[in-house]
Design an enzyme around this catalytic site. Structure first.
Site, PDB file in Angstrom:
ATOM      1  N   LYS A  27       0.836  -1.213   0.000  1.00  0.00           N
ATOM      2  CA  LYS A  27       0.000   0.000   0.000  1.00  0.00           C
ATOM      3  C   LYS A  27       0.867   1.258   0.000  1.00  0.00           C
ATOM      4  CE  LYS A  27      -3.103   0.483   3.411  1.00  0.00           C
ATOM      5  NZ  LYS A  27      -2.950   1.754   4.152  1.00  0.00           N
ATOM      6  N   GLN A 176       4.630   9.196   7.225  1.00  0.00           N
ATOM      7  CA  GLN A 176       3.688  10.120   6.582  1.00  0.00           C
ATOM      8  C   GLN A 176       4.142  11.561   6.766  1.00  0.00           C
ATOM      9  OE1 GLN A 176      -0.239   9.159   7.989  1.00  0.00           O
ATOM     10  NE2 GLN A 176      -0.178   7.114   7.099  1.00  0.00           N
ATOM     11  N   ASP A 327       1.735  -1.249  11.797  1.00  0.00           N
ATOM     12  CA  ASP A 327       0.389  -1.684  11.379  1.00  0.00           C
ATOM     13  C   ASP A 327       0.092  -3.132  11.777  1.00  0.00           C
ATOM     14  OD1 ASP A 327      -0.143   0.804  10.282  1.00  0.00           O
ATOM     15  OD2 ASP A 327       0.632   0.243   8.314  1.00  0.00           O
ATOM     16  N   LYS A 354      -4.572   5.754  14.527  1.00  0.00           N
ATOM     17  CA  LYS A 354      -4.651   5.074  13.224  1.00  0.00           C
ATOM     18  C   LYS A 354      -6.100   5.126  12.723  1.00  0.00           C
ATOM     19  CE  LYS A 354      -0.334   4.210  12.865  1.00  0.00           C
ATOM     20  NZ  LYS A 354       0.439   4.904  11.831  1.00  0.00           N
ATOM     21  N   ARG A 358      -6.571   1.963  17.785  1.00  0.00           N
ATOM     22  CA  ARG A 358      -6.315   0.519  17.713  1.00  0.00           C
ATOM     23  C   ARG A 358      -5.971  -0.084  19.072  1.00  0.00           C
ATOM     24  NH1 ARG A 358      -3.254   0.118  11.862  1.00  0.00           N
ATOM     25  NH2 ARG A 358      -5.214   0.196  10.691  1.00  0.00           N
TER      26      ARG A 358
HETATM   27  C1  S3P Z   1       2.496   4.700   6.156  1.00  0.00           C
HETATM   28  C2  S3P Z   1       3.038   5.050   7.361  1.00  0.00           C
HETATM   29  C3  S3P Z   1       2.511   4.605   8.662  1.00  0.00           C
HETATM   30  C4  S3P Z   1       1.530   3.450   8.523  1.00  0.00           C
HETATM   31  C5  S3P Z   1       0.593   3.643   7.373  1.00  0.00           C
HETATM   32  C6  S3P Z   1       1.360   3.776   6.069  1.00  0.00           C
HETATM   33  C7  S3P Z   1       3.099   5.224   4.925  1.00  0.00           C
HETATM   34  O1  S3P Z   1       1.856   5.693   9.286  1.00  0.00           O
HETATM   35  O2  S3P Z   1       0.797   3.267   9.711  1.00  0.00           O
HETATM   36  O3  S3P Z   1      -0.294   2.541   7.254  1.00  0.00           O
HETATM   37  O4  S3P Z   1       2.839   4.670   3.834  1.00  0.00           O
HETATM   38  O5  S3P Z   1       3.857   6.200   5.002  1.00  0.00           O
HETATM   39  P1  S3P Z   1       2.714   6.782  10.151  1.00  0.00           P
HETATM   40  O6  S3P Z   1       3.718   7.318   9.234  1.00  0.00           O
HETATM   41  O7  S3P Z   1       1.750   7.846  10.577  1.00  0.00           O
HETATM   42  O8  S3P Z   1       3.266   6.005  11.300  1.00  0.00           O
END
Ligand code: S3P
Length: 444
Positions: A27, A176, A327, A354, A358
């Site tokens: 993803k 993120q 995750d 999340k 969770r």
């Molecule tokens: C992701 C970063 C994670 C993860 C999310 C996907 C990404 O979140 O939980 O499902 O693709 O950058 P955080 O960066 O907020 O920890």
């Protein structure tokens, strides 16, 4: 906003799970492949794309911002990008559905351009904190024109006329946040630097390099990293092959460990060292997971995993491992419910923000199914038993991973486990139910 009807499902104790399975594309890489393809000049081809709702919403957003996309086959897409800084203002609000990743990354990309866009999502995404993204983007020159209380969606963002490169230390280990800053930094002159005290997944850095940008990563402290991007590159289209998502593989993997007599092979799983904390932890618990046919493809490590049902024992999972398995805690908590002894999972504060809270959802789901567990500070403690009781109904709170984790539980518990809604599984793993059924799962 999502108005799909609620779809409950029950999982029952089943005979051995057997066979080979290919879980969908990663993803995180799928979102990024579409975004970087949209920011490259010319045609990018992507294969193995996850065609789940989250990623399809990012595809729609890229089109609304001016990129052209064509689906040429199953998981195969071609993207005609507009170049760094080339996004056009979208006419309608951008709806990211359930996806924090899509929304936050695109906020970063828009923040570096002189356009305004409205960001929105479903009831789950409207509850999630956006200040952590808006704060650094404001330092880079973007303005939040409107937002709901507490910096929540819907948010109207005005991108910077002249984006300012910054040095930013992330307050939490979050790919993120890091990615939003780097995406805004793409259209800023000079160097944008992100410092993180715990390394988070590095797909943005890897893909930016793959598309020809200059990104330098240096160690910072014991577990941290300092990432510097040189702004205003011309991104050159480069084909992307998306490997299978280790976070989706986690569900059939744990199911195969828990259901006696199972043996399952999961193909083409991405083995990026910043994503495989679950495998490390399960092995410490006594899991038999063989890495077969390890290889490197498209800049990522990959392997097939042969998983054999194994008795598990409780372990202490250190907080500094959390970013590499953030995750996977819902399904790890389910595994811990079947392990001999106590499992303590430390430092889980990020689980509260999340797709659902969770930490609370897992605790409630385990309690509903007769498992002794507790939250102490930011730690989750689960008392295992060779076979967990089951018999409960789990509230999934619009959260795909809560739904899948507790369906896995029901395949091995004494009594069936019901989940109140499976609708959101389509965000990340549309084929979950048929794939698990092909391996031998009893869902009805
Ligand atoms: C992701 C970063 C994670 C993860 C999310 C996907 C990404 O979140 O939980 O499902 O693709 O950058 P955080 O960066 O907020 O920890």
């Amino acid at each position: 906003m999502n108005h799909a009807p609620v779809r409950p499902l029950t999982a029952r104790r089943t005979g051995p799970l057997r066979g080979r399975a290919r879980v969908p594309g990663d993803k995180s890489i799928s979102h990024r492949a579409l975004i970087f393809g949209a920011l490259a000049v010319g045609k990018t081809t992507v294969t193995g794309l996850l065609e789940g709702e989250d990623v399809l919403n990012t595809a729609k957003a890229m089109q609304a911002l001016g990129a052209t996309m064509e689906r040429t086959g199953e998981g195969a897409w071609s993207i005609h990008g507009v170049g760094v800084g080339g996004f056009a203002a979208p006419r309608e609000p951008l709806d990211f559905g359930n996806s924090g990743t899509g929304c936050r990354l695109v906020m970063g990309a828009v923040a570096g351009c002189p356009i305004a866009a409205t960001f929105d999502g479903d009831g789950s995404l409207r509850k999630r904190p956006m200040r952590r993204i808006l704060d650094p983007l404001a330092q880079m020159g973007a303005k939040t024109e409107e937002s709901a209380e507490g910096g929540r969606l819907p948010i109207r963002l005005q991108g910077a006329r002249d984006a300012i490169p910054i040095v930013y230390r992330t307050p939490v280990a979050s790919a993120q946040i890091k990615s939003a800053v780097l995406l805004a930094g793409l259209n800023a002159p000079g160097e944008t630097t992100v410092i993180e005290s715990e390394a988070s997944r590095d797909h943005t850095e890897r893909l930016l390099t793959h598309f020809g940008a200059t990104v330098v990563t240096e160690p910072d402290g014991k577990h941290g990293r300092r990432i510097t991007l040189t702004g205003q590159p011309e991104l050159t289209p480069a084909p992307v092959t998306v490997p299978a998502d280790p976070s989706s593989a986690a569900f059939p993997l744990v199911a195969a460990l828990l259901v006696p007599g199972s043996e399952v092979i999961l193909e083409n799983i991405m083995m990026n060292p910043l994503r495989i904390g679950l495998i490390t932890t399960l092995r410490e618990m006594g899991a038999s997971i063989d890495v077969v046919n390890a290889r490197s493809e498209g800049g990522e490590d990959m392997a097939d995993l042969r998983v054999t049902a194994s008795p598990l024992r409780g372990v202490d999972v250190p907080a500094d491992r959390a970013p590499s398995m953030i995750d996977e805690y819902p399904v790890l908590a389910v595994a811990a419910a079947f392990a001999q002894g106590t499992t303590r999972m430390r430092g889980l504060q990020e689980l509260r923000v999340k797709e659902s809270d969770r930490l609370a959802a897992v605790l409630d789901g385990l309690h509903a199914n007769g498992v002794t567990c507790a939250i102490e500070g930011d730690d989750l403690i689960v008392e295992g038993a060779a076979r967990a009781a089951g018999g409960g109904t789990v509230a999934t709170h619009m959260d795909h991973r809560i739904a899948m984790a507790f369906l896995v539980m029901g395949l091995a518990s004494e009594k069936p486990v019901a989940v109140d809604d499976t609708t959101f599984i389509a965000t990340s793993f549309p084929d979950f139910t048929p794939m698990m059924t092909r391996l031998g799962a009893d869902f009805s």
